[in-house]
Design a protein around this motif. Structure first.
Motif, mmCIF file in Angstrom:
data_model
loop_
_atom_site.group_PDB
_atom_site.id
_atom_site.type_symbol
_atom_site.label_atom_id
_atom_site.label_comp_id
_atom_site.label_asym_id
_atom_site.label_seq_id
_atom_site.Cartn_x
_atom_site.Cartn_y
_atom_site.Cartn_z
ATOM 1 N N VAL A 1 0.837 -1.199 0.000
ATOM 2 C CA VAL A 1 0.000 0.000 0.000
ATOM 3 C C VAL A 1 0.876 1.254 0.000
ATOM 4 N N SER B 1 2.473 1.714 -3.380
ATOM 5 C CA SER B 1 1.463 2.151 -4.352
ATOM 6 C C SER B 1 1.140 3.631 -4.186
ATOM 7 N N ASP C 1 -9.312 12.524 -11.106
ATOM 8 C CA ASP C 1 -9.490 11.074 -11.051
ATOM 9 C C ASP C 1 -9.204 10.438 -12.410
ATOM 10 N N CYS D 1 -5.475 10.348 -13.100
ATOM 11 C CA CYS D 1 -4.857 9.321 -12.252
ATOM 12 C C CYS D 1 -5.147 7.925 -12.824
ATOM 13 N N TRP E 1 -2.520 5.121 -14.157
ATOM 14 C CA TRP E 1 -2.574 3.719 -13.735
ATOM 15 C C TRP E 1 -2.575 2.810 -14.961
ATOM 16 N N ASP F 1 -1.333 -1.743 -5.398
ATOM 17 C CA ASP F 1 -2.729 -1.658 -5.010
ATOM 18 C C ASP F 1 -3.343 -0.449 -5.720
ATOM 19 N N GLU F 2 -4.356 -0.678 -6.558
ATOM 20 C CA GLU F 2 -4.928 0.401 -7.372
ATOM 21 C C GLU F 2 -5.552 1.503 -6.519
ATOM 22 N N SER F 3 -6.235 1.129 -5.462
ATOM 23 C CA SER F 3 -6.872 2.142 -4.614
ATOM 24 C C SER F 3 -5.838 3.036 -3.933
ATOM 25 N N ALA F 4 -4.763 2.428 -3.448
ATOM 26 C CA ALA F 4 -3.707 3.219 -2.791
ATOM 27 C C ALA F 4 -3.007 4.118 -3.812
ATOM 28 N N ALA G 1 -4.377 5.394 -6.551
ATOM 29 C CA ALA G 1 -5.295 6.492 -6.858
ATOM 30 C C ALA G 1 -5.341 7.489 -5.700
ATOM 31 N N GLY G 2 -5.352 6.990 -4.469
ATOM 32 C CA GLY G 2 -5.357 7.874 -3.308
ATOM 33 C C GLY G 2 -4.108 8.716 -3.244
ATOM 34 N N ARG H 1 -4.295 11.418 -6.069
ATOM 35 C CA ARG H 1 -5.233 12.515 -5.831
ATOM 36 C C ARG H 1 -4.850 13.380 -4.631
#
Length: 108
Positions: free
Chosen positions: A55, A58, A78, A81, A85, A97-100, A102-103, A106
């Motif tokens: 995480v 990422s 978004d 980003c 990705w 980890d894609e969510s991490a 993107a977080g 952003r």
């Protein structure tokens, strides 16, 4: 009884095919791929440590890509980003980890 002529050729060919089949079967049976080593159990301290590192890696990479977006004089969104990705290779995506990502992208 002696086998002659065409019958002899047929019997010898059949015997050779039988031996070849047995050899092929033995090779297939004994050359299975080795199983990969089992990873740490989910929720174990080792698994948690590896997941936390993934995480962090990422999110850090997401922040780097946010800097790249800004260096092109664009506002971080978004969509941009997600585009960044998408530029990563499949090997890189599997290790992140894609969510991490993107977080991190952003939030920076």
């Amino acid at each position: 009884m002696k086998i002659t002529g065409r019958w002899r050729i047929g019997v010898e060919a059949g015997g050779a095919l039988l031996v070849l089949g047995a050899i092929t079967g033995a090779i297939v049976a004994f050359t299975g791929d080795p199983k990969p080593p089992a990873g740490p159990a989910e929720g174990s301290p080792e698994w948690t440590q590896a997941y936390d590192a993934k995480v962090k890696r990422s999110a850090d990479l997401g922040r780097v890509h946010a800097v790249l977006i800004r260096s092109r004089a664009q506002e971080v969104t978004d969509v941009l980003c997600a585009v960044e990705w998408g530029k990563l290779t499949g090997e890189q995506r599997r290790d992140l980890d894609e969510s991490a990502f993107a977080g991190g992208c952003r939030m920076s």
